[in-house]
Design a protein around this motif. Structure first.
Motif, short mmCIF file in Angstrom:
data_model
loop_
_atom_site.label_atom_id
_atom_site.label_comp_id
_atom_site.label_asym_id
_atom_site.label_seq_id
_atom_site.Cartn_x
_atom_site.Cartn_y
_atom_site.Cartn_z
N VAL A 30 0.87 -1.17 0.00
CA VAL A 30 0.00 0.00 0.00
C VAL A 30 0.91 1.22 0.00
CG1 VAL A 30 -1.72 1.31 1.30
CG2 VAL A 30 -1.81 -1.19 1.30
N TYR A 31 0.66 2.15 -0.90
CA TYR A 31 1.49 3.35 -0.95
C TYR A 31 0.81 4.50 -0.20
CZ TYR A 31 4.21 0.86 -4.41
OH TYR A 31 5.00 -0.08 -5.05
N LYS A 32 1.58 5.16 0.69
CA LYS A 32 1.06 6.23 1.51
C LYS A 32 2.05 7.38 1.61
CE LYS A 32 -1.96 3.67 4.70
NZ LYS A 32 -3.12 4.56 4.48
N ASN A 33 1.54 8.55 1.99
CA ASN A 33 2.43 9.64 2.36
C ASN A 33 3.30 9.15 3.51
OD1 ASN A 33 3.27 12.04 4.06
ND2 ASN A 33 2.29 13.11 2.36
N PHE A 34 4.59 9.49 3.47
CA PHE A 34 5.52 8.94 4.45
C PHE A 34 5.14 9.30 5.89
CE2 PHE A 34 7.29 13.15 3.70
CZ PHE A 34 7.82 13.53 4.92
N LEU A 35 4.40 10.39 6.09
CA LEU A 35 3.99 10.79 7.42
C LEU A 35 2.89 9.90 7.99
CD1 LEU A 35 3.95 14.66 6.95
CD2 LEU A 35 5.60 13.34 8.29
N GLU A 36 2.24 9.10 7.14
CA GLU A 36 1.12 8.26 7.56
C GLU A 36 1.52 6.81 7.82
OE1 GLU A 36 -1.48 8.65 4.26
OE2 GLU A 36 -2.12 10.69 4.76
N ILE A 37 2.77 6.47 7.54
CA ILE A 37 3.17 5.06 7.59
C ILE A 37 3.21 4.51 9.01
CG2 ILE A 37 5.10 3.49 7.14
CD1 ILE A 37 5.58 5.04 4.53
N GLU A 38 3.80 5.23 9.93
CA GLU A 38 3.90 4.74 11.30
C GLU A 38 2.52 4.46 11.88
OE1 GLU A 38 5.56 6.12 15.71
OE2 GLU A 38 6.14 7.24 13.92
N SER A 39 1.58 5.39 11.71
CA SER A 39 0.24 5.21 12.27
C SER A 39 -0.50 4.05 11.61
CB SER A 39 -0.57 6.50 12.14
OG SER A 39 -0.73 6.87 10.77
#
Length: 286
Positions: free
Chosen positions: A122-131
């Motif tokens: 799944v590709y996400k904005n890097f700021l959303e990956i941890e959550s």
């Protein structure tokens, strides 16, 4: 006006803001207009030809080679470190685990896919990956930028992208993460001047690290505190960011080779063939 895209992470801001603060670039005929966007947005924008100059993942460069030259400054490499594949401490990863990556064209995503071909991405904005990992939306994620310095205590590192890189490259080469590209339609003498100005900006930033860091923190444009910023800049915005060296070029070429062999790129590139021919300026002035 020359449009420039850069990411909002600390190393890009640090390397560019000597221009914003007026320390460099007063002699340019045209001024820079900058836009801060996440790296995958910039990769796609460069593929679409939106900006004159843009930060770009080295992994994305082969897709824009016809329309953009590769600059030799403003570069970020891993050297014994880099993006991290993280998971919850209580999670055991299966072969087809779900993973969040920061974008299909990013270097870390390309290296990840070489090592985990069965993973469901799944590709996400890097700021959303941890959550996304914490919530259980995905089983794991690859952290990049400042996220590698400080993440939730419920998470742990499954594997370092650096280790995958060394395994695939079969030697320890600098890991090529971020660079810059310039539109080929810009006249050569102007392109040379732009690269020279950007190089000076990085050099001035590195030489005045403490002063510039303090100014960035005071203006609230950095997502980390003073201590983390110092650590992060040592990793990704240092003397080796000013101008590509031979070992870094070898690392870029190895990335292109691995991508070509995996069928990601349609041609085998060597980065030296895609730089701005700066020797032109010396001939012109001789």
């Amino acid at each position: 006006m020359i449009s420039i895209g850069h990411s909002p992470d600390a190393d890009d801001l640090f390397m560019y803001y000597a221009i914003v603060f007026g320390w460099v670039g007063d002699d340019l005929e045209e001024k820079f207009e900058n836009q801060a966007l996440d790296i995958e947005t910039l990769n796609i924008a460069t593929i679409q030809g939106i900006y004159d100059v843009s930060a770009i993942s080295f992994g994305a460069y082969p897709f824009v080679r016809e329309n953009f030259a590769l600059l030799q400054t403003g570069v970020s490499f891993g050297d014994g470190y880099g993006p991290k594949l993280i998971r919850k401490k209580t999670t055991q990863l299966k072969k087809n685990f779900r993973v969040a990556l920061s974008g299909v064209h990013t270097t870390n995503a390309i290296i990840f896919r070489l090592a985990y071909p069965e993973a469901r991405i799944v590709y996400k904005n890097f700021l959303e990956i941890e959550s996304a990992v914490i919530s259980g939306e995905v089983d794991a994620g690859v952290l990049i930028h400042e996220s590698i310095l400080n993440f939730d205590t419920s998470l742990e590192v499954e594997r370092e992208i650096w280790d995958i890189w060394c395994e695939k490259a079969q030697e320890e080469l600098p890991l090529p993460l971020g660079g810059m590209a310039l539109r080929r339609s810009i006249p050569l003498n102007k392109a040379i001047n732009i690269e020279s100005t950007l190089t000076k900006a990085v050099e001035v930033a590195v030489k005045n690290k403490k002063i510039l860091s303090k100014m960035l923190i005071e203006r609230g444009v950095i997502r980390v505190d003073e201590k983390e910023l110092d650590i992060y800049l040592d990793l990704y915005a240092n003397k080796d960011s000013i101008s590509l060296n031979d070992l870094q070029k070898k690392g870029i070429n190895k990335l292109f080779e691995l991508g070509f062999k995996a069928g990601i790129y349609d041609v085998l590139l060597e980065c030296e063939d895609y730089f701005i021919p700066t020797g032109y300026q010396a001939l012109r002035n001789s």
